[in-house]
Design a protein around this motif. Structure first.
Motif, PDB file in Angstrom:
ATOM      1  N   ARG A 227       0.573  -1.163   0.084  1.00  0.00           N
ATOM      2  CA  ARG A 227      -0.026   0.030  -0.112  1.00  0.00           C
ATOM      3  C   ARG A 227       0.928   1.248   0.136  1.00  0.00           C
ATOM      4  NH1 ARG A 227      -5.237  -2.003   3.622  1.00  0.00           N
ATOM      5  NH2 ARG A 227      -5.853  -3.592   2.046  1.00  0.00           N
ATOM      6  N   GLY A 228       2.107   1.203   0.214  1.00  0.00           N
ATOM      7  CA  GLY A 228       2.995   2.245   0.201  1.00  0.00           C
ATOM      8  C   GLY A 228       2.649   3.289   1.050  1.00  0.00           C
ATOM      9  N   ASP A 229       3.193   4.596   0.839  1.00  0.00           N
ATOM     10  CA  ASP A 229       2.774   5.590   1.901  1.00  0.00           C
ATOM     11  C   ASP A 229       2.322   6.893   1.342  1.00  0.00           C
ATOM     12  OD1 ASP A 229       4.769   6.536   0.269  1.00  0.00           O
ATOM     13  OD2 ASP A 229       6.383   6.802   1.665  1.00  0.00           O
ATOM     14  N   ARG A 230       1.640   6.607   0.297  1.00  0.00           N
ATOM     15  CA  ARG A 230       0.926   7.944  -0.441  1.00  0.00           C
ATOM     16  C   ARG A 230      -0.427   7.865  -0.194  1.00  0.00           C
ATOM     17  NH1 ARG A 230       2.684   7.272  -6.712  1.00  0.00           N
ATOM     18  NH2 ARG A 230       2.005   5.094  -6.006  1.00  0.00           N
ATOM     19  N   GLY A 231      -0.850   9.264  -0.074  1.00  0.00           N
ATOM     20  CA  GLY A 231      -2.333   9.413   0.175  1.00  0.00           C
ATOM     21  C   GLY A 231      -3.233   8.524  -0.563  1.00  0.00           C
ATOM     22  N   GLY A 232      -4.388   7.976  -0.087  1.00  0.00           N
ATOM     23  CA  GLY A 232      -5.242   7.106  -0.865  1.00  0.00           C
ATOM     24  C   GLY A 232      -4.905   5.586  -0.979  1.00  0.00           C
ATOM     25  N   GLU A 233      -3.304   5.372  -0.972  1.00  0.00           N
ATOM     26  CA  GLU A 233      -3.035   4.076  -0.958  1.00  0.00           C
ATOM     27  C   GLU A 233      -2.966   3.578   0.371  1.00  0.00           C
ATOM     28  OE1 GLU A 233       0.419   3.734  -3.388  1.00  0.00           O
ATOM     29  OE2 GLU A 233      -0.306   4.266  -5.326  1.00  0.00           O
ATOM     30  N   ALA A 234      -2.093   4.269   1.302  1.00  0.00           N
ATOM     31  CA  ALA A 234      -1.698   3.841   2.536  1.00  0.00           C
ATOM     32  C   ALA A 234      -3.108   3.945   3.381  1.00  0.00           C
ATOM     33  CB  ALA A 234      -0.673   4.769   3.111  1.00  0.00           C
ATOM     34  N   GLY A 235      -3.198   3.229   4.583  1.00  0.00           N
ATOM     35  CA  GLY A 235      -4.111   2.955   5.355  1.00  0.00           C
ATOM     36  C   GLY A 235      -4.813   1.760   5.218  1.00  0.00           C
ATOM     37  N   PHE A 236      -5.952   1.598   6.320  1.00  0.00           N
ATOM     38  CA  PHE A 236      -6.536   0.109   6.270  1.00  0.00           C
ATOM     39  C   PHE A 236      -7.803   0.209   5.735  1.00  0.00           C
ATOM     40  CE2 PHE A 236      -6.606   2.090  10.718  1.00  0.00           C
ATOM     41  CZ  PHE A 236      -8.209   2.726  10.358  1.00  0.00           C
ATOM     42  N   ILE A 237      -8.461  -1.080   5.247  1.00  0.00           N
ATOM     43  CA  ILE A 237      -9.677  -1.265   4.908  1.00  0.00           C
ATOM     44  C   ILE A 237     -10.478  -2.141   5.793  1.00  0.00           C
ATOM     45  CG2 ILE A 237     -11.156  -2.421   3.253  1.00  0.00           C
ATOM     46  CD1 ILE A 237      -8.817  -1.980   1.065  1.00  0.00           C
ATOM     47  N   LEU A 238     -11.367  -1.450   6.587  1.00  0.00           N
ATOM     48  CA  LEU A 238     -12.062  -2.036   7.625  1.00  0.00           C
ATOM     49  C   LEU A 238     -12.658  -3.238   7.093  1.00  0.00           C
ATOM     50  CD1 LEU A 238     -13.466   1.325   9.295  1.00  0.00           C
ATOM     51  CD2 LEU A 238     -11.687  -0.495  10.450  1.00  0.00           C
ATOM     52  N   GLY A 239     -12.903  -4.180   7.870  1.00  0.00           N
ATOM     53  CA  GLY A 239     -13.569  -5.510   7.720  1.00  0.00           C
ATOM     54  C   GLY A 239     -14.587  -5.873   8.953  1.00  0.00           C
ATOM     55  N   HIS A 297       5.030 -19.926  10.235  1.00  0.00           N
ATOM     56  CA  HIS A 297       4.029 -18.754   9.797  1.00  0.00           C
ATOM     57  C   HIS A 297       4.025 -17.815  10.537  1.00  0.00           C
ATOM     58  CE1 HIS A 297       2.146 -22.617   8.158  1.00  0.00           C
ATOM     59  NE2 HIS A 297       1.737 -21.899   7.249  1.00  0.00           N
ATOM     60  N   VAL A 298       3.713 -16.475   9.966  1.00  0.00           N
ATOM     61  CA  VAL A 298       3.609 -15.388  10.866  1.00  0.00           C
ATOM     62  C   VAL A 298       2.347 -14.813  10.295  1.00  0.00           C
ATOM     63  CG1 VAL A 298       4.577 -13.056  11.441  1.00  0.00           C
ATOM     64  CG2 VAL A 298       6.306 -14.808  11.175  1.00  0.00           C
ATOM     65  N   LEU A 299       1.409 -14.464  11.082  1.00  0.00           N
ATOM     66  CA  LEU A 299       0.185 -13.770  11.028  1.00  0.00           C
ATOM     67  C   LEU A 299       0.400 -12.350  11.400  1.00  0.00           C
ATOM     68  CD1 LEU A 299      -2.468 -16.551  11.465  1.00  0.00           C
ATOM     69  CD2 LEU A 299      -1.364 -16.047   9.278  1.00  0.00           C
ATOM     70  N   SER A 300       0.199 -11.542  10.378  1.00  0.00           N
ATOM     71  CA  SER A 300       0.512 -10.041  10.888  1.00  0.00           C
ATOM     72  C   SER A 300      -0.582  -9.255  10.777  1.00  0.00           C
ATOM     73  CB  SER A 300       1.597  -9.250   9.948  1.00  0.00           C
ATOM     74  OG  SER A 300       1.621  -7.911  10.107  1.00  0.00           O
ATOM     75  N   GLY A 301      -0.760  -8.518  11.943  1.00  0.00           N
ATOM     76  CA  GLY A 301      -1.932  -7.668  12.127  1.00  0.00           C
ATOM     77  C   GLY A 301      -1.833  -6.173  11.518  1.00  0.00           C
ATOM     78  N   ALA A 302      -0.728  -6.159  10.678  1.00  0.00           N
ATOM     79  CA  ALA A 302      -0.533  -4.845  10.020  1.00  0.00           C
ATOM     80  C   ALA A 302      -1.434  -4.236   9.579  1.00  0.00           C
ATOM     81  CB  ALA A 302       0.837  -5.070   9.109  1.00  0.00           C
ATOM     82  N   THR A 303      -1.829  -2.883   9.754  1.00  0.00           N
ATOM     83  CA  THR A 303      -2.932  -2.097   9.224  1.00  0.00           C
ATOM     84  C   THR A 303      -2.726  -1.604   7.829  1.00  0.00           C
ATOM     85  OG1 THR A 303      -2.193  -0.191  10.124  1.00  0.00           O
ATOM     86  CG2 THR A 303      -3.311  -1.535  11.628  1.00  0.00           C
ATOM     87  N   GLY A 304      -1.502  -1.363   7.430  1.00  0.00           N
ATOM     88  CA  GLY A 304      -1.504  -0.909   6.139  1.00  0.00           C
ATOM     89  C   GLY A 304      -1.237   0.893   6.232  1.00  0.00           C
ATOM     90  N   VAL A 305      -1.244   1.231   7.406  1.00  0.00           N
ATOM     91  CA  VAL A 305      -0.836   2.730   7.738  1.00  0.00           C
ATOM     92  C   VAL A 305       0.537   2.830   7.905  1.00  0.00           C
ATOM     93  CG1 VAL A 305      -0.975   4.383   9.528  1.00  0.00           C
ATOM     94  CG2 VAL A 305      -3.192   3.118   9.396  1.00  0.00           C
ATOM     95  N   ALA A 306       1.054   3.914   6.986  1.00  0.00           N
ATOM     96  CA  ALA A 306       2.271   4.353   6.754  1.00  0.00           C
ATOM     97  C   ALA A 306       2.789   5.254   7.793  1.00  0.00           C
ATOM     98  CB  ALA A 306       2.622   5.056   5.452  1.00  0.00           C
ATOM     99  N   ALA A 327      -0.729 -11.246   5.931  1.00  0.00           N
ATOM    100  CA  ALA A 327      -1.413 -10.233   6.732  1.00  0.00           C
ATOM    101  C   ALA A 327      -2.702 -10.518   6.797  1.00  0.00           C
ATOM    102  CB  ALA A 327      -1.228  -8.798   5.755  1.00  0.00           C
ATOM    103  N   LEU A 328      -3.285 -10.231   8.016  1.00  0.00           N
ATOM    104  CA  LEU A 328      -4.841 -10.726   8.219  1.00  0.00           C
ATOM    105  C   LEU A 328      -5.769  -9.946   7.400  1.00  0.00           C
ATOM    106  CD1 LEU A 328      -4.710 -11.029  12.072  1.00  0.00           C
ATOM    107  CD2 LEU A 328      -4.935 -12.842  10.473  1.00  0.00           C
ATOM    108  N   GLY A 329      -5.251  -8.531   7.120  1.00  0.00           N
ATOM    109  CA  GLY A 329      -5.838  -7.606   6.191  1.00  0.00           C
ATOM    110  C   GLY A 329      -5.979  -8.269   4.912  1.00  0.00           C
ATOM    111  N   ASP A 330      -5.269  -9.069   4.558  1.00  0.00           N
ATOM    112  CA  ASP A 330      -5.483  -9.736   3.066  1.00  0.00           C
ATOM    113  C   ASP A 330      -6.364 -10.868   2.974  1.00  0.00           C
ATOM    114  OD1 ASP A 330      -3.754  -7.720   1.994  1.00  0.00           O
ATOM    115  OD2 ASP A 330      -1.964  -8.799   2.492  1.00  0.00           O
ATOM    116  N   VAL A 331      -6.897 -10.972   4.237  1.00  0.00           N
ATOM    117  CA  VAL A 331      -8.057 -12.354   4.451  1.00  0.00           C
ATOM    118  C   VAL A 331      -9.079 -11.655   4.732  1.00  0.00           C
ATOM    119  CG1 VAL A 331      -8.271 -14.570   5.618  1.00  0.00           C
ATOM    120  CG2 VAL A 331      -5.896 -13.718   4.885  1.00  0.00           C
ATOM    121  N   ILE A 332      -9.218 -10.984   5.908  1.00  0.00           N
ATOM    122  CA  ILE A 332     -10.764 -10.372   6.457  1.00  0.00           C
ATOM    123  C   ILE A 332     -10.569  -8.813   6.670  1.00  0.00           C
ATOM    124  CG2 ILE A 332     -10.472 -12.735   7.821  1.00  0.00           C
ATOM    125  CD1 ILE A 332      -9.499 -10.982  10.180  1.00  0.00           C
TER     126      ILE A 332
END
Length: 378
Positions: A227-239, A297-306, A327-332
């Motif tokens: 997701r990088g660090d630019r506006g619109g790309e960075a950040g989380f998608i709520l699930g 295995h590593v399950l990361s709760g990383a949010t995507g926030v830069a 990344a859990l965000g890529d699953v749920i």
């Protein structure tokens, strides 16, 4: 002396579906999670699946008085009780303790809108507001459902009537819920505890709150670590998601003939000031405190926030270079308080059904708070 703490039941609901099998399939695959990019455009969300609520919440009156986040949580708690084999064991549930991690409840948008509209033309705004609050509030005496009502509804619907407590505070709440639940069983304070939480992402109020902090990704789904660090790309998608785990001492589970899915080791947590590099230092310290050696295995709760996500990715690549990192965000998607419990539940499923020997789970908050936990075969 610390007793081994094992997982004996799991209840999972997310955009991937419901139950363990659906989530193991989603975790193993490379497909993007189900995403709704239209309902709240330009902000995508990962929506809840279609659920037949009657399966775990038989009374329609109970279903009606709960908002979506509570129905998700009560439903997942019922799945965990079923999986642990105690759904019909009244004596077990009467002594069962409960820990819930959840944020504030959903607001009554119709009442909010009517009050704000009426205030514009009210001759006496103060009197008008008091009158409307007295007459329009739901029976919970608040415009939003409080998080401890989820624990209350689990008690009402499922008969779980031991002591309960509720944690609030975004990702750290989920970490602490697990940390305290594991510690209480390990220290012989209690023999069994149900721990987890739920989150509804399909709500304009939470989207507004997080967008004000510039935490939301926009327009389209992208993998967490891309997701990088630019506006619109960075950040989380709520699930929209919910996860509950049944934790028991190994001896207690064995005595009642329950099958242990995995062993949960003590949970390590921290809270840094988020200076550059602080997340990396914290994770390295917590890695050792959690007793992790060479997880497969590593399950990361990383949010995507830069830039926090990039920092976490770099340190995890260094700490576990041979592990499969997901990344859990890529699953749920991201469920805030539910991130750590969901990660722990998926880790237990991997140990039980995926042949994993050691699974690391991280939960790094989008603002503050870090957590690491370890699951191994029971």
């Amino acid at each position: 002396m610390s007793r081994p703490v094992v997982v004996t039941g799991l209840g999972l609901v997310s955009c991937a579906g419901e139950g363990v099998d659906a989530h193991l399939i989603a975790l193993a695959g490379a497909e993007a999670p189900r995403t709704d990019s239209e309902a709240f455009a330009p902000y995508p969300v990962h929506p809840a699946p279609a659920i037949a609520w009657d399966g775990q919440i038989p009374k329609r009156s109970d279903q009606r008085q709960m908002e979506a986040w509570q129905r998700l949580g009560v439903y997942a708690a019922g799945l965990a009780l079923d999986a642990a084999g105690v759904k019909d064991d009244a004596a077990f549930k009467q002594a069962l303790h409960l820990v819930v991690a959840a944020g504030g409840g959903e607001r009554d948008y119709a009442v909010d809108g009517a009050i704000l509209t009426g205030l514009r033309d009210a001759a006496d705004p103060g009197a008008y507001l008091n009158e409307r609050l007295q007459n329009d509030l739901r029976p919970t005496l608040f415009l939003a459902q409080l998080s401890n009502l989820l624990a209350g509804n689990i008690a009402i619907v499922h008969g779980v009537t031991g002591a309960s407590r509720t944690f609030m505070g975004e990702e750290s709440a989920g970490v602490d819920a697990l940390r305290i639940a594991q510690a209480r069983v390990a220290s012989s304070q209690i023999d069994a505890i149900l721990v987890g939480g739920s989150y509804s992402a399909e709500r304009p109020d939470v989207l507004v709150i997080h967008e004000m902090g510039d935490y939301l990704a926009r327009d389209a789904y992208r993998p967490i670590f891309a997701r990088g660090d630019r506006g619109g790309e960075a950040g989380f998608i709520l699930g929209s998601c919910a996860a509950f785990l049944m934790l028991e001492s190994a001896a207690h589970a064995a005595a009642r003939g329950a099958r242990a899915l995995a062993r949960l080791e003590p949970v390590a947590s921290d809270r840094t000031r988020r200076a550059p590099g602080s997340v990396a230092v914290s994770l390295e310290t917590l890695w050792g405190q959690a007793g992790l050696s060479a997880p497969d295995h590593v399950l990361s709760g990383a949010t995507g926030v830069a830039p926090i996500t990039a920092e976490e990715h770099a340190v995890l690549t260094k700490l576990a270079p041979r592990a499969r990192l997901r990344a859990l965000g890529d699953v749920i998607g991201h469920g805030l308080e539910v991130a750590a419990p969901f990660g722990a539940a998926l880790a237990a499923a991997l140990v039980d059904g995926g042949g994993a020997r050691e699974v690391a789970v991280t939960a790094v908050g989008h603002r503050r708070g870090e957590g690491v936990l370890r699951l191994v075969p029971a």
